[in-house]
Design an enzyme around this catalytic site. Structure first.
Site, PDB file in Angstrom:
ATOM      1  N   SER A 121       4.406  -6.314   2.973  1.00 14.00           N
ATOM      2  CA  SER A 121       3.062  -6.257   3.556  1.00 14.00           C
ATOM      3  C   SER A 121       2.036  -6.838   2.570  1.00 14.00           C
ATOM      4  O   SER A 121       2.075  -8.016   2.265  1.00 14.00           O
ATOM      5  CB  SER A 121       2.735  -4.811   3.961  1.00 14.00           C
ATOM      6  OG  SER A 121       1.509  -4.743   4.640  1.00 14.00           O
ATOM      7  N   LEU A 122       1.133  -6.003   2.052  1.00  9.34           N
ATOM      8  CA  LEU A 122       0.166  -6.440   1.047  1.00  9.34           C
ATOM      9  C   LEU A 122       0.851  -7.166  -0.109  1.00  9.34           C
ATOM     10  O   LEU A 122       0.317  -8.126  -0.675  1.00  9.34           O
ATOM     11  CB  LEU A 122      -0.583  -5.207   0.514  1.00  9.34           C
ATOM     12  CG  LEU A 122      -1.245  -5.328  -0.859  1.00  9.34           C
ATOM     13  CD1 LEU A 122      -2.476  -6.198  -0.766  1.00  9.34           C
ATOM     14  CD2 LEU A 122      -1.584  -3.962  -1.411  1.00  9.34           C
ATOM     15  N   GLN A 134       0.849  -1.204   0.000  1.00 18.81           N
ATOM     16  CA  GLN A 134       0.000   0.000   0.000  1.00 18.81           C
ATOM     17  C   GLN A 134       0.877   1.244   0.000  1.00 18.81           C
ATOM     18  O   GLN A 134       1.897   1.296   0.680  1.00 18.81           O
ATOM     19  CB  GLN A 134      -0.860  -0.026   1.263  1.00 18.81           C
ATOM     20  CG  GLN A 134      -2.154   0.729   1.117  1.00 18.81           C
ATOM     21  CD  GLN A 134      -3.166   0.335   2.196  1.00 18.81           C
ATOM     22  OE1 GLN A 134      -3.138  -0.778   2.685  1.00 18.81           O
ATOM     23  NE2 GLN A 134      -4.053   1.234   2.544  1.00 18.81           N
ATOM     24  N   ARG A 144      -9.040  -8.756   3.193  1.00 18.37           N
ATOM     25  CA  ARG A 144      -8.031  -8.138   4.076  1.00 18.37           C
ATOM     26  C   ARG A 144      -8.266  -6.630   4.174  1.00 18.37           C
ATOM     27  O   ARG A 144      -8.253  -6.054   5.258  1.00 18.37           O
ATOM     28  CB  ARG A 144      -6.642  -8.428   3.492  1.00 18.37           C
ATOM     29  CG  ARG A 144      -5.454  -7.853   4.289  1.00 18.37           C
ATOM     30  CD  ARG A 144      -4.179  -8.153   3.511  1.00 18.37           C
ATOM     31  NE  ARG A 144      -2.968  -7.930   4.287  1.00 18.37           N
ATOM     32  CZ  ARG A 144      -2.218  -6.839   4.213  1.00 18.37           C
ATOM     33  NH1 ARG A 144      -2.583  -5.855   3.411  1.00 18.37           N
ATOM     34  NH2 ARG A 144      -1.112  -6.729   4.931  1.00 18.37           N
ATOM     35  N   GLN A 155       0.820 -12.167   9.919  1.00 13.96           N
ATOM     36  CA  GLN A 155       1.396 -10.959   9.304  1.00 13.96           C
ATOM     37  C   GLN A 155       0.717  -9.646   9.691  1.00 13.96           C
ATOM     38  O   GLN A 155       1.377  -8.627   9.875  1.00 13.96           O
ATOM     39  CB  GLN A 155       1.389 -11.127   7.779  1.00 13.96           C
ATOM     40  CG  GLN A 155       2.262 -10.141   7.038  1.00 13.96           C
ATOM     41  CD  GLN A 155       1.582  -9.582   5.798  1.00 13.96           C
ATOM     42  OE1 GLN A 155       0.460  -9.097   5.871  1.00 13.96           O
ATOM     43  NE2 GLN A 155       2.258  -9.661   4.676  1.00 13.96           N
ATOM     44  N   HIS A 215       0.082  -3.615  11.070  1.00 13.24           N
ATOM     45  CA  HIS A 215       1.191  -4.405  11.638  1.00 13.24           C
ATOM     46  C   HIS A 215       1.455  -4.079  13.107  1.00 13.24           C
ATOM     47  O   HIS A 215       2.587  -3.908  13.534  1.00 13.24           O
ATOM     48  CB  HIS A 215       2.464  -4.230  10.787  1.00 13.24           C
ATOM     49  CG  HIS A 215       2.256  -4.691   9.378  1.00 13.24           C
ATOM     50  ND1 HIS A 215       2.139  -6.025   9.040  1.00 13.24           N
ATOM     51  CD2 HIS A 215       2.081  -3.991   8.227  1.00 13.24           C
ATOM     52  CE1 HIS A 215       1.916  -6.114   7.738  1.00 13.24           C
ATOM     53  NE2 HIS A 215       1.871  -4.903   7.228  1.00 13.24           N
TER      54      HIS A 215
END
Length: 290
Positions: A87-88, A9, A112, A243, A194
């Site tokens: 991440s993503l 992102q 998500r 995660q 996170h």
């Protein structure tokens, strides 16, 4: 060895994916399939939307995923020997190495995004970038704050992102500056990704991940949670669930990939953020943007 890396992102931009849509039959088919799966024309927002429209989490995450995965599928000689995503971007990496199908990856990313959006609305939370401090000092300052604030993204040496409750992050920023940080500034994000603040989203996404088929990958993925090569489908699944509330160990992942033989890092997706981070982690390694 060829390593392919996938952004998260923040890499989105207006007009993203339009060139792919216009020039590749496969890309057009996949984009149109996506519009049907999501139930709205995400292509309209990607190609013509304003930065504000693109910034909505439920749009941003599928948009970045789509750009990355469809670009990978249209690349000539796409034969990854190792993959990783920030991440993503880990979801894009898992489609690229065959762990997830395109459709399953897209559905999980959409779920998500919605789960994270909901978690953000429960309690005000945020993230902040901290520049010019050693990882250990950032961790110590976070631990000293009363309230939830943690190191969330280890992006490259001297560049960390912290995440947590609004007031705790603000206070941590002040303490980081006192400790010698060059900068400590709040980021324009919807919430504390996170961090433990994402627990409601983790629970919601866990059920969806558990119900999804994970196949044996064609090459290892270096996961955010472990910063190590993972090829076992069940282990990948377990790490993907953790995660959302765990830090992104990007620095450590790249260092491990280089140790394991990566000689060229190719960033697949919008922007060149990850190539920049890899160059800061190791100036010697070759990088390329697809």
């Amino acid at each position: 060895m060829k390593a392919y890396i996938f952004p998260g992102q923040g890499a989105q931009f207006s007009g993203m994916g339009k060139e792919l849509y216009d020039n590749s039959k496969l890309a057009k088919v996949l984009f149109e399939q996506t519009n049907e799966i999501l139930g709205f024309r995400i292509t309209e927002i990607m190609f013509n939307g304003t930065p504000e429209e693109l910034k909505e989490t439920k749009v941003t995450q599928p948009a970045v995923f789509l750009h990355s995965v469809i670009l990978a599928k249209t690349l000539e000689n796409f034969k990854p020997e190792m993959v990783a995503g920030h991440s993503l971007g880990e979801f894009s990496a898992l489609v690229a190495n065959g762990t997830l199908s395109f459709e399953d990856g897209l559905k999980l990313v959409s779920q998500r995004a919605i789960a994270m959006q909901k978690a953000c609305e429960i309690k005000p939370s945020t993230m902040a970038a901290v520049l010019g401090l050693a990882d250990e000092i950032v961790e110590e300052v976070c631990a000293s704050i009363d309230g939830i604030v943690v190191a969330a993204n280890y992006n490259c040496p001297g560049q960390l992102v912290i995440s947590g409750e609004f007031s705790a992050v603000e206070l941590a920023c002040e303490k980081m500056k006192e400790a010698g940080a060059k900068r400590a500034l709040l980021l324009p994000v919807g919430g504390a990704f996170h961090s433990p603040m994402m627990e409601p989203a983790r629970e919601e996404l866990a059920a969806a991940i558990e119900a999804t088929t994970f196949s044996k990958p064609i090459c290892p993925v270096y996961q955010n949670v472990t910063a190590s090569a993972v090829s076992d489908a069940n282990e990948i699944k377990k790490n993907l669930i953790i995660q959302l509330t765990a830090p992104v160990k990007w620095t450590q992942s790249v260092q491990q990939m280089i140790k394991d033989g990566a000689t060229l890092f190719t960033e697949v997706g919008p922007g060149k953020v990850l190539v920049g981070l890899v160059n800061k982690i190791d100036k010697e390694v070759a990088t390329h943007s697809a």
